[in-house]
Design an enzyme around this catalytic site. Structure first.
Site, PDB file in Angstrom:
ATOM      1  N   HIS A 124       6.347 -33.897 -21.125  1.00  0.00           N
ATOM      2  CA  HIS A 124       4.898 -34.143 -21.190  1.00  0.00           C
ATOM      3  C   HIS A 124       4.175 -33.141 -22.084  1.00  0.00           C
ATOM      4  CE1 HIS A 124       5.087 -36.451 -17.087  1.00  0.00           C
ATOM      5  NE2 HIS A 124       5.673 -37.075 -18.075  1.00  0.00           N
ATOM      6  N   CYS A 160     -10.358 -28.648 -35.732  1.00  0.00           N
ATOM      7  CA  CYS A 160      -9.308 -28.130 -36.609  1.00  0.00           C
ATOM      8  C   CYS A 160      -9.938 -27.347 -37.759  1.00  0.00           C
ATOM      9  CB  CYS A 160      -8.502 -29.319 -37.135  1.00  0.00           C
ATOM     10  SG  CYS A 160      -7.220 -28.857 -38.312  1.00  0.00           S
TER      11      CYS A 160
HETATM   12  N1  APR Z   1       8.646 -26.823  -3.284  1.00  0.00           N
HETATM   13  C1  APR Z   1       9.297 -27.987  -3.582  1.00  0.00           C
HETATM   14  N2  APR Z   1       8.671 -29.174  -3.695  1.00  0.00           N
HETATM   15  C2  APR Z   1       7.340 -29.201  -3.502  1.00  0.00           C
HETATM   16  C3  APR Z   1       6.592 -28.031  -3.192  1.00  0.00           C
HETATM   17  C4  APR Z   1       7.310 -26.801  -3.072  1.00  0.00           C
HETATM   18  N3  APR Z   1       6.698 -25.649  -2.776  1.00  0.00           N
HETATM   19  N4  APR Z   1       5.286 -28.387  -3.049  1.00  0.00           N
HETATM   20  C5  APR Z   1       5.227 -29.704  -3.281  1.00  0.00           C
HETATM   21  N5  APR Z   1       6.458 -30.202  -3.554  1.00  0.00           N
HETATM   22  C6  APR Z   1       6.820 -31.589  -3.902  1.00  0.00           C
HETATM   23  C7  APR Z   1       6.026 -32.681  -3.222  1.00  0.00           C
HETATM   24  O1  APR Z   1       6.586 -33.011  -1.956  1.00  0.00           O
HETATM   25  C8  APR Z   1       6.139 -33.845  -4.231  1.00  0.00           C
HETATM   26  O2  APR Z   1       7.306 -34.625  -4.003  1.00  0.00           O
HETATM   27  O3  APR Z   1       6.541 -31.755  -5.288  1.00  0.00           O
HETATM   28  C9  APR Z   1       6.279 -33.121  -5.566  1.00  0.00           C
HETATM   29  C10 APR Z   1       5.046 -33.200  -6.444  1.00  0.00           C
HETATM   30  O4  APR Z   1       4.832 -34.552  -6.786  1.00  0.00           O
HETATM   31  P1  APR Z   1       3.683 -35.006  -7.804  1.00  0.00           P
HETATM   32  O5  APR Z   1       2.392 -34.355  -7.431  1.00  0.00           O
HETATM   33  O6  APR Z   1       3.701 -36.486  -7.876  1.00  0.00           O
HETATM   34  O7  APR Z   1       4.135 -34.328  -9.203  1.00  0.00           O
HETATM   35  P2  APR Z   1       5.184 -34.809 -10.265  1.00  0.00           P
HETATM   36  O8  APR Z   1       6.315 -35.553  -9.668  1.00  0.00           O
HETATM   37  O9  APR Z   1       5.482 -33.618 -11.119  1.00  0.00           O
HETATM   38  O10 APR Z   1       4.296 -35.795 -11.122  1.00  0.00           O
HETATM   39  C11 APR Z   1       4.768 -36.266 -12.348  1.00  0.00           C
HETATM   40  O11 APR Z   1       2.557 -37.101 -12.784  1.00  0.00           O
HETATM   41  O12 APR Z   1       0.226 -37.122 -13.169  1.00  0.00           O
HETATM   42  C12 APR Z   1       1.482 -36.946 -13.700  1.00  0.00           C
HETATM   43  O13 APR Z   1       1.844 -35.950 -15.781  1.00  0.00           O
HETATM   44  C13 APR Z   1       1.696 -35.636 -14.412  1.00  0.00           C
HETATM   45  O14 APR Z   1       3.795 -34.493 -14.828  1.00  0.00           O
HETATM   46  C14 APR Z   1       3.017 -35.117 -13.831  1.00  0.00           C
HETATM   47  C15 APR Z   1       3.648 -36.400 -13.327  1.00  0.00           C
END
Ligand code: APR
Length: 252
Positions: free
Chosen positions: A122, A151
């Site tokens: 990303h 820019c």
């Molecule tokens: N340790 C491990 N896991 C954790 C912790 C922690 N301390 N805290 C939260 N989590 C987990 C949550 O349970 C969840 O499954 O991290 C995950 C976060 O999920 P999302 O918020 O959906 O994030 P992500 O999967 O990175 O999202 C992907 O979504 O909006 C877009 O571009 C954005 O890169 C991002 C993408």
């Protein structure tokens, strides 16, 4: 090995004997650095409407998107520091136990912790890019007192060098990640819900390619009951510190 659970030993054994281990990270790995996740409790998208990061909206109203971009992705993200999970992965790479990091995160914390081979699907919040002449700037080199920033070469509005909604994954990170997936024998998933396409398909490709999937998450995700072989429930920092210790004896 008193006090170490069977599941941690199983995960460590898989990594120890794997010819090629790759990690795929999401926002959960950075939660303990102070970066909020995107979804559910305390999620960024429960506080802000993600529409300001829609690429068409940004092109029409950069002056409306930029104040929030600055507040969240420049000012706030600019202050956070890597945590024990990021440092553990960097130590695993140095000791030859981990080949590369594929991340959905834009926070640069893997690189700050010392990871060298990092594929940012990303993009990164540490750079701005001119969509017209393609000149790239470190955020620190740009004066954000007057928004939107422009820019210095061609005068067009600058955009953060991360993927907005409506944009494809960054290249060559995407193609390179798929090559990593083909080579991976063990695939670690840390802190990702698996809800955002198309990057969420990468672990599924790894599974199709017969990787063993080890997942670390505080709660079950889309992957836990579908592709995950070993699910370790807990905070990324605590689990990764323990895994590093079992594998190498290193205490962070
Ligand atoms: N340790 C491990 N896991 C954790 C912790 C922690 N301390 N805290 C939260 N989590 C987990 C949550 O349970 C969840 O499954 O991290 C995950 C976060 O999920 P999302 O918020 O959906 O994030 P992500 O999967 O990175 O999202 C992907 O979504 O909006 C877009 O571009 C954005 O890169 C991002 C993408």
């Amino acid at each position: 090995m008193n006090g170490i659970s069977d599941i941690m030993i199983q995960a460590a054994e898989l990594i120890k004997y794997s010819a090629h281990t790759v990690v795929f990270t999401g926002s959960g790995i950075s939660v303990e650095s102070g970066i909020p996740p995107f979804r559910r409790e305390n999620g960024l998208w429960t506080k802000y409407d993600p529409g300001f990061l829609d690429i068409n909206y940004f092109h029409k109203h950069p002056e409306k998107s930029w104040p929030l971009i600055k507040e969240i992705f420049c000012d706030y993200y600019g202050k956070v520091k890597p945590n024990a999970a990021h440092f553990s992965l960097a130590a695993m790479e140095k000791t030859g136990l981990l080949h590369s990091v594929i991340t959905q995160n834009i926070d640069n914390l893997h690189q700050e912790a010392g990871s060298r081979l990092v594929y940012e699907l990303h993009g990164s919040c540490r750079y701005l890019v001119c969509e017209k002449c393609l000149k790239k700037y470190p955020v620190s080199a740009i004066d954000l007192a007057k928004l939107p920033p422009v820019c210095s070469v061609c005068g067009a509005v600058l955009k953060p060098d991360f993927v907005f909604f409506g944009e494809p994954l960054q290249e060559p990170a995407n193609t390179d990640s798929l090559a990593e997936v083909r080579n991976a024998r063990v695939f670690l998933l840390i802190g990702t819900s698996g809800e955002v396409m198309p990057s969420s398909l990468i672990p599924i490709e790894a599974k199709k390619n017969k990787s063993q999937i080890i997942e670390i998450n505080t709660a079950p995700s889309n992957y836990s009951t579908t592709i995950t072989d070993i699910f370790i429930q807990g905070k990324a920092t605590e689990i990764m510190e323990e895994l590093l210790f079992i594998l190498t004896g290193i205490v962070l």
